[in-house]
Structures are given as structure tokens and as C-alpha cells.
Design a protein around this motif. Structure first.
Motif, PDB file in Angstrom:
ATOM      1  N   ARG A 137       0.821  -1.211   0.000  1.00 61.25           N
ATOM      2  CA  ARG A 137       0.000   0.000   0.000  1.00 61.25           C
ATOM      3  C   ARG A 137       0.855   1.262   0.000  1.00 61.25           C
ATOM      4  NH1 ARG A 137      -4.424   1.644   4.742  1.00 61.25           N
ATOM      5  NH2 ARG A 137      -5.400   3.368   3.607  1.00 61.25           N
ATOM      6  N   PHE A 138       2.083   1.142   0.483  1.00 65.68           N
ATOM      7  CA  PHE A 138       2.945   2.312   0.636  1.00 65.68           C
ATOM      8  C   PHE A 138       4.229   2.152  -0.169  1.00 65.68           C
ATOM      9  CE2 PHE A 138       0.644   1.690   4.713  1.00 65.68           C
ATOM     10  CZ  PHE A 138      -0.165   2.812   4.652  1.00 65.68           C
ATOM     11  N   ASP A 142       6.676   7.759   1.479  1.00 62.62           N
ATOM     12  CA  ASP A 142       5.322   8.011   1.968  1.00 62.62           C
ATOM     13  C   ASP A 142       5.333   8.308   3.464  1.00 62.62           C
ATOM     14  OD1 ASP A 142       4.328   7.585  -0.529  1.00 62.62           O
ATOM     15  OD2 ASP A 142       3.383   5.648  -0.087  1.00 62.62           O
ATOM     16  N   VAL A 144       3.532   7.956   6.965  1.00 65.38           N
ATOM     17  CA  VAL A 144       2.595   7.005   7.570  1.00 65.38           C
ATOM     18  C   VAL A 144       2.496   7.249   9.069  1.00 65.38           C
ATOM     19  CG1 VAL A 144       2.965   5.196   5.845  1.00 65.38           C
ATOM     20  CG2 VAL A 144       4.444   5.303   7.863  1.00 65.38           C
ATOM     21  N   VAL A 173       8.274   6.108   5.218  1.00 60.50           N
ATOM     22  CA  VAL A 173       8.682   4.797   4.713  1.00 60.50           C
ATOM     23  C   VAL A 173      10.050   4.911   4.045  1.00 60.50           C
ATOM     24  CG1 VAL A 173       8.172   2.958   3.074  1.00 60.50           C
ATOM     25  CG2 VAL A 173       6.323   3.986   4.395  1.00 60.50           C
ATOM     26  N   CYS A 176      10.535  -1.084   1.444  1.00 60.04           N
ATOM     27  CA  CYS A 176       9.658  -2.225   1.677  1.00 60.04           C
ATOM     28  C   CYS A 176      10.501  -3.496   1.552  1.00 60.04           C
ATOM     29  CB  CYS A 176       8.516  -2.252   0.671  1.00 60.04           C
ATOM     30  SG  CYS A 176       7.366  -3.648   0.912  1.00 60.04           S
ATOM     31  N   TYR A 198       7.637  -2.979   6.204  1.00 60.59           N
ATOM     32  CA  TYR A 198       8.320  -1.743   5.834  1.00 60.59           C
ATOM     33  C   TYR A 198       9.332  -1.320   6.893  1.00 60.59           C
ATOM     34  CZ  TYR A 198       4.160  -1.256   2.834  1.00 60.59           C
ATOM     35  OH  TYR A 198       3.143  -1.465   1.918  1.00 60.59           O
ATOM     36  N   GLN A 224       2.297  -3.873   7.351  1.00 57.93           N
ATOM     37  CA  GLN A 224       1.361  -2.946   6.725  1.00 57.93           C
ATOM     38  C   GLN A 224       0.129  -2.680   7.561  1.00 57.93           C
ATOM     39  OE1 GLN A 224       0.991  -2.494   2.367  1.00 57.93           O
ATOM     40  NE2 GLN A 224      -0.936  -3.600   2.586  1.00 57.93           N
ATOM     41  N   PRO A 229      -2.120   5.926   6.266  1.00 62.05           N
ATOM     42  CA  PRO A 229      -1.522   7.137   5.677  1.00 62.05           C
ATOM     43  C   PRO A 229      -1.569   8.289   6.674  1.00 62.05           C
ATOM     44  CG  PRO A 229      -3.066   6.096   4.162  1.00 62.05           C
ATOM     45  CD  PRO A 229      -3.265   5.429   5.476  1.00 62.05           C
TER      46      PRO A 229
END
Length: 230
Positions: A137-138, A142, A144, A173, A176, A198, A224, A229
Motif C-alpha cells: 500500500r505504501f 510516503d 505514515v 517509509v 519495503c 516496511y 502494513q 496514511p
């Protein structure tokens, strides 16, 4: 509600005094035996590493606070052996008086870790990376935020790898690692449920009011489902 093992960032426990990197091994013999018993028992394949962590952190708070490091390991191991039916509580209580008896064969004897295989087993470890899993998703860069409170959302009071001091914190992030086994399910026999893992960077000042150096950063590996977000 956090468990007694989740001590990160807590006040009042004194300074952490690391040993020199070249300090000689000074552990008493029973520490070495505790490590050997834990590794050999894990090699039986009756539980994953996440269940072993869950067992140690589930030790009664009054015992956890007074036990040494390897006493916690032995307590968790004893609970797992009984939980998985490999020994009975009575057998553990009688173990001292039965020390000289001939061992009774068990159903997992064929998996016993022999001395000649220890190095190979330790080198192999127990990789948690998986090819399949939910989509990431990220992406790196990003922003978070971690869930608050830090808790297992699947099993009430269950195991989680989100530390309490990072709950509700905002980070970035870094990368990953791909899909990895989710501890929150795997520790409780609910399947591996792999999902993206992550590396997330947090400013020290985001985690603690009085950071030693506000420019310091902390990097945590977080699944995750621990993140939203920001």
C-alpha cells in the motif's frame, strides 16, 4: 493495555550499559543449556518463532519482572511444551526425580536436532519472507502513522511487533522488505497471513519528549496492518 515486556522508552529502569564488543563469554553453564534447549525444542517444528515470543511475553508479570533473561526463556519454553502436548505439567514437576531414568520416546523424536546439525540449523534460521501476500500500500517516501494503541487487532491481548512507544507516531517509509509472515496471526496458530513489511523512519523527537538528540532517528520494521496514511 501493554504487557510488562514492552519496556521500550519507559522511564525509571535505569541506564542501558552495553558490554564491550570483545567481552568474553561469562554466562554460567545453565544459560548455555537454556539456549541449547530452546534451539533444540524449536527444531521440533511444533511452533513458529512468533509463538515462542508470545510465550515469553505471556509469563506472569510478577515473574517476568524478577526472572533473568534466560529464566524467561525457560518459563516460556515450559509453557509451550505443555501447551503443544509434548510434555505434561506433571512430567515437568517430576523431572528432577526422573533425571536418571531412561528417556521415553516421543512422537517428534525423528526431528531431534543432533549435534552435527546444529551449525547448519542456526545458519538456515527460520526465514519469514514469502512470495505471496497482499499488495504493498505504501512506497518509499510516503508519510505514515502507526495505529494507537499498539495492540493485536485480531486476538485480544495477543502478540504484536508494534512497540508501545511508537504507537500513534508519524514516520516516513524508507523501504519495503517484501511480504513477511504476520506475527499477530502466526503467534496464535491462525496462519502466516503474509503482508508487506516496511522499514519506517521516525524522528527521535516524534517518539520521546526529551530526546537525547532531536536530530536522531529510529528505524522500525513494521507490518502494513500497523500503518495508515499520515
Amino acid at each position: 493495555m501493554s504487557r510488562v515486556h514492552d519496556m521500550g522508552g519507559r522511564f525509571g529502569d535505569g541506564a542501558v550499559v552495553p558490554e564491550a564488543e570483545d567481552a568474553p563469554l561469562h554466562a554460567p553453564e545453565w544459560h548455555k543449556r537454556a539456549l541449547a534447549m530452546t534451539v533444540a525444542s524449536g527444531a521440533l517444528g511444533a511452533w513458529p518463532i512468533d509463538a515462542a515470543r508470545r510465550a515469553r511475553e505471556s509469563v506472569a508479570p510478577k515473574d517476568y519482572a524478577r526472572f533473568s533473561y534466560y529464566e524467561k526463556w525457560i518459563a516460556g519454553l515450559a509453557d509451550l511444551l505443555v501447551e503443544r502436548g509434548l510434555v505434561s505439567a506433571q512430567e515437568l514437576r517430576d523431572s528432577g526425580s526422573l533425571a536418571g531414568d531412561t528417556p521415553v520416546p516421543g512422537p517428534l523424536d525423528f526431528r531431534a536436532l543432533r549435534a552435527s546439525k546444529v551449525a547448519e540449523a542456526l545458519e538456515r534460521g527460520g526465514p519469514s519472507a514469502r512470495e505471496n501476500g497482499v499488495s504493498a500500500r505504501f512506497a518509499p517516501g510516503d508519510s505514515v502513522r502507526t495505529l494507537r494503541p499498539a495492540a493485536n487487532r485480531i486476538v485480544e491481548g495477543g502478540h504484536t511487533r508494534l512497540p508501545g512507544y511508537a504507537a500513534g507516531a508519524t514516520g516516513r517509509v524508507l523501504m519495503c522488505h517484501g511480504a513477511h509472515v504476520l506475527p499477530d496471526t502466526n503467534a496464535h496458530g491462525l496462519g502466516e497471513c503474509p503482508e508487506p513489511l516496511y522499514a519506517v523512519v521516525f524522528a527521535a523527537s516524534e517518539l520521546w519528549v526529551d530526546a537525547e538528540n532531536p536530530r536522531d532517528e529510529v528505524i522500525l520494521d513494521l507490518w502494513q496492518s500497523y500503518l495508515v496514511p499520515a
